[in-house]
Design a protein around this motif. Structure first.
Motif, short mmCIF file in Angstrom:
data_model
loop_
_atom_site.label_atom_id
_atom_site.label_comp_id
_atom_site.label_asym_id
_atom_site.label_seq_id
_atom_site.Cartn_x
_atom_site.Cartn_y
_atom_site.Cartn_z
N GLU A 49 0.82 -1.21 0.00
CA GLU A 49 0.00 0.00 0.00
C GLU A 49 0.85 1.25 0.00
O GLU A 49 0.52 2.25 -0.66
CB GLU A 49 -0.94 -0.02 1.21
CG GLU A 49 -2.03 -1.08 1.11
CD GLU A 49 -3.07 -0.95 2.21
OE1 GLU A 49 -2.88 -0.10 3.11
OE2 GLU A 49 -4.07 -1.69 2.16
N SER A 80 0.85 3.98 -3.02
CA SER A 80 0.66 5.41 -2.74
C SER A 80 1.83 6.22 -3.25
O SER A 80 1.65 7.35 -3.75
CB SER A 80 0.50 5.61 -1.22
OG SER A 80 -0.62 4.93 -0.72
N ARG A 98 -7.00 -2.05 1.07
CA ARG A 98 -7.97 -1.28 1.85
C ARG A 98 -8.71 -0.28 0.96
O ARG A 98 -8.30 0.01 -0.16
CB ARG A 98 -7.26 -0.55 2.99
CG ARG A 98 -6.68 -1.48 4.05
CD ARG A 98 -6.06 -0.72 5.21
NE ARG A 98 -4.98 0.14 4.77
CZ ARG A 98 -4.95 1.46 4.94
NH1 ARG A 98 -5.96 2.08 5.54
NH2 ARG A 98 -3.92 2.18 4.52
N TYR A 99 -9.76 0.24 1.47
CA TYR A 99 -10.57 1.19 0.72
C TYR A 99 -9.75 2.41 0.31
O TYR A 99 -9.92 2.96 -0.79
CB TYR A 99 -11.78 1.62 1.56
CG TYR A 99 -12.56 2.77 0.95
CD1 TYR A 99 -13.56 2.54 0.00
CD2 TYR A 99 -12.30 4.10 1.32
CE1 TYR A 99 -14.26 3.59 -0.56
CE2 TYR A 99 -13.01 5.15 0.76
CZ TYR A 99 -13.98 4.89 -0.19
OH TYR A 99 -14.67 5.94 -0.74
N GLU A 100 -8.86 2.85 1.21
CA GLU A 100 -8.10 4.07 0.95
C GLU A 100 -7.24 3.95 -0.31
O GLU A 100 -7.02 4.95 -1.01
CB GLU A 100 -7.21 4.39 2.16
CG GLU A 100 -7.97 4.90 3.37
CD GLU A 100 -8.77 3.84 4.09
OE1 GLU A 100 -9.67 4.21 4.89
OE2 GLU A 100 -8.50 2.64 3.86
N SER A 141 -9.52 4.48 -3.20
CA SER A 141 -9.91 5.88 -3.20
C SER A 141 -8.83 6.76 -3.82
O SER A 141 -9.11 7.62 -4.66
CB SER A 141 -10.21 6.33 -1.76
OG SER A 141 -10.52 7.70 -1.72
N LYS A 142 -7.57 6.53 -3.43
CA LYS A 142 -6.47 7.31 -4.02
C LYS A 142 -6.34 7.05 -5.51
O LYS A 142 -6.09 7.98 -6.30
CB LYS A 142 -5.16 6.95 -3.32
CG LYS A 142 -5.06 7.40 -1.88
CD LYS A 142 -3.74 6.96 -1.25
CE LYS A 142 -3.64 7.38 0.20
NZ LYS A 142 -2.36 6.94 0.82
#
Length: 575
Positions: free
Chosen positions: A444, A448, A474-476, A479-480
């Motif tokens: 992750e 990112s 994960r959702y994040e 989302s990114k």
């Protein structure tokens, strides 16, 4: 009981009765010479017989009252009526006590009315028994009894307040219980220690350890009696559960050092939590001593509480030495222990001081636990000093340790904050060289990091690699990815949204709002449109173009009109 009331009513209608007559039976009026069988005219002997018989009946009545035999008490007073013995206050008190034993509140009120009707003045014991008889009734009857006491000028005592306070304790009405308890002080009434203990333990159980201790200290300041260990144990447990440090210290000193008692493992663990939260290393050390006396082996969570207490008290060197003790006892520090150090390293000055402690311990020939070095790297990243973090990473070998996965993940998060892709690539190479397998956080962080660059194609690659490795993004992350695609005009945002839903996530308000604004999104050169898959490309690869007139299939791109205005992800798309 009805015997006395009936006698009183008859006396009211017998206007000719002599004023000094001792007693007139309710069934019929007897001549003065027929009151007792065998009367021979000797008045003094008759009075002596009456007194002797009355004393015997009262002793029987008191015994029945003490044993709670209400039916027997009624039978005794019936005999007293038949034998012409006039009741007195002791008779009514015994009868009221036996009635209260069986919660005969209606009979208790009738007894009180009869007592007043025959001209007697009730005392405090009468009303105490009346209040006791009404324990099962509503509070209205209690207030009625108290009002009657005030009307007749009867002063309450501690036994008056005991059943009232106990009643409200059982009803969990803490406020009224304390109100009646405090009402004794202006009347100079010292509470009974038993009811005081019950109230204090009830208040402690209700979650008010500070109030419970105030009541305890106030009682012992005004009374010569002292509470036993049960009350102190309850206050200690309640204070520790509420992390009330002052109460824990006060009760601990009394219970452990004053009474020389052992509070048990559960209370010791709560005391350790309190010491950790309130930076009390001495208390934590004492609690660990008690646990050792109980024969309980110290585990990681015992040590971590002591470390947290030292860190909170700014005794970082002592906290580092505890880690060395843990290792010597075969106890492995957990990630939560590293987070304790991380919270303590809140500024660069503290970080520098810890490095100084590490150097001192190194010169003394002591080993530096990797948990400390890990916290130093993470703290530098958290403070935005990536250069200092990299310097700490490169100096790990000097302290005889090598970077672990947690250190690499911390450094990668620093690379994300600094948008430093090249440094992230070098760290990944170091991980591979050290044979450290990445986890979900590693993937992750690198996804990112890729999304911070203009060219973020590798983000899709690492996302697929993450899923292939068995990790659930994960959702994040999605989302990114969606936000990055939309901000750059990349139509693959729709595919990312689709996969987000397949993973069980629903787009939140910020994503939904951005999706509504993608209607006029234009294709941009360099970002291919999603390809419709029908399996022909796979067939071409597998046959090598040898079957039929197979040719490399022309990719059929979706028309812009198929995507424009869509509120959800287009179907059958890949990136």
């Amino acid at each position: 009981m009805q015997y006395f009331l009936a006698h009183h009513l008859q006396r009211r209608h017998a206007s000719t009765a002599p004023e000094e007559e001792e007693f007139i039976p309710s069934t019929h009026l007897l001549n003065s010479q027929e009151r007792l069988p065998g009367f021979t005219g000797n008045t003094n002997a008759q009075k002596t017989a009456i007194k002797t018989t009355k004393a015997r009946h009262q002793m029987q009545l008191l015994e029945a009252a003490d044993m709670g035999r209400y039916g027997e008490a009624l039978h005794i007073v019936s005999k007293m009526k038949f034998e012409g013995i006039k009741p007195d206050l002791l008779t009514y008190s015994a009868l009221m006590t036996s009635a209260s034993y069986h919660r005969q509140w209606l009979d208790a009120w009738a007894i009180l009315d009869d007592l007043l009707a025959v001209g007697l003045q009730p005392d405090t014991a009468i009303f105490n028994a009346l209040i006791q008889a009404q324990n099962a009734c509503t509070s209205d009857y209690l207030w009625k009894a108290l009002a009657k006491m005030e009307e007749l000028g009867v002063a309450p005592n501690s036994q008056t307040f005991d059943p009232i306070i106990r009643r409200y304790i059982l009803d969990n009405n803490t406020e009224l219980a304390i109100q009646f308890y405090r009402a004794m002080k202006p009347r100079n009434i010292v509470p009974d220690i038993k009811i005081a203990s019950e109230l204090i333990m009830h208040v402690a159980d209700a979650g008010y350890p500070r109030l419970a201790l105030d009541l305890l200290v106030d009682f012992e300041a005004t009374s010569v009696r002292r509470f036993d260990y049960t009350t102190w144990a309850k206050c200690l447990a309640a204070s520790a559960e509420a992390l009330y440090s002052e109460g824990v210290i006060f009760c601990w000193n009394k219970f452990v050092h004053g009474l020389n008692l052992n509070p048990g493992e559960g209370v010791c663990l709560s005391v350790l939590d309190t010491a950790a939260r309130n930076a009390l290393p001495d208390l934590a050390t004492d609690a660990l001593r008690i646990l050792k006396n109980l024969g309980i082996k110290w585990e990681e969570y015992h040590y971590s509480s002591l470390i947290e207490a030292f860190c909170g008290n700014k005794q970082l060197k002592e906290a580092i030495e505890v880690l060395d003790v843990m290792r010597s006892q075969g106890v492995e520090p957990q990630s939560e222990t590293a987070s304790i150090f991380l919270e303590a390293l809140s500024d660069l000055r503290t970080i520098d001081s810890v490095w100084g402690f590490a150097d001192e311990m190194l010169q003394e020939g002591k080993s530096i636990d990797i948990t400390v070095l890990q916290a130093l790297v993470s703290a530098s990243v958290k403070l935005g000093d990536l250069q200092r973090a990299i310097g700490a990473y490169k100096s790990l070998a000097e302290y005889g340790v090598s970077a672990n996965l947690s250190i690499f993940n911390s450094l990668l998060r620093g690379c994300v904050s600094a948008s430093h892709r090249d440094l992230g690539d070098r760290l990944l190479e170091d991980m591979k060289a050290s044979h450290i397998k990445p986890d979900g956080d590693t993937y992750e962080s690198f996804i990112s990091l890729c999304l911070t660059q203009t060219d973020y194609e590798d983000a899709f690659f690492y996302l697929e690699e993450m899923k292939s490795a068995g990790f659930h993004p994960r959702y994040e992350i999605y989302s990114k990815l969606v936000k990055k695609c939309i901000s750059t005009g990349d139509f693959r945002y729709a595919v990312a949204v689709k996969e987000m839903k397949e993973m069980g996530y629903e787009p939140r308000s910020d994503i939904t709002r951005m999706l509504r604004n993608t209607k006029g999104l234009k294709k941009e050169e360099g970002h291919p449109s999603p390809v419709a898959i029908d399996g022909s490309a796979l067939q071409f690869i597998e046959t090598g173009g040898a079957e039929g007139a197979a040719e490399l299939p022309t990719e059929r791109f979706m028309e812009r009109s198929d995507v424009e205005g869509a509120t959800g992800p287009p179907q059958e798309q890949v990136y």
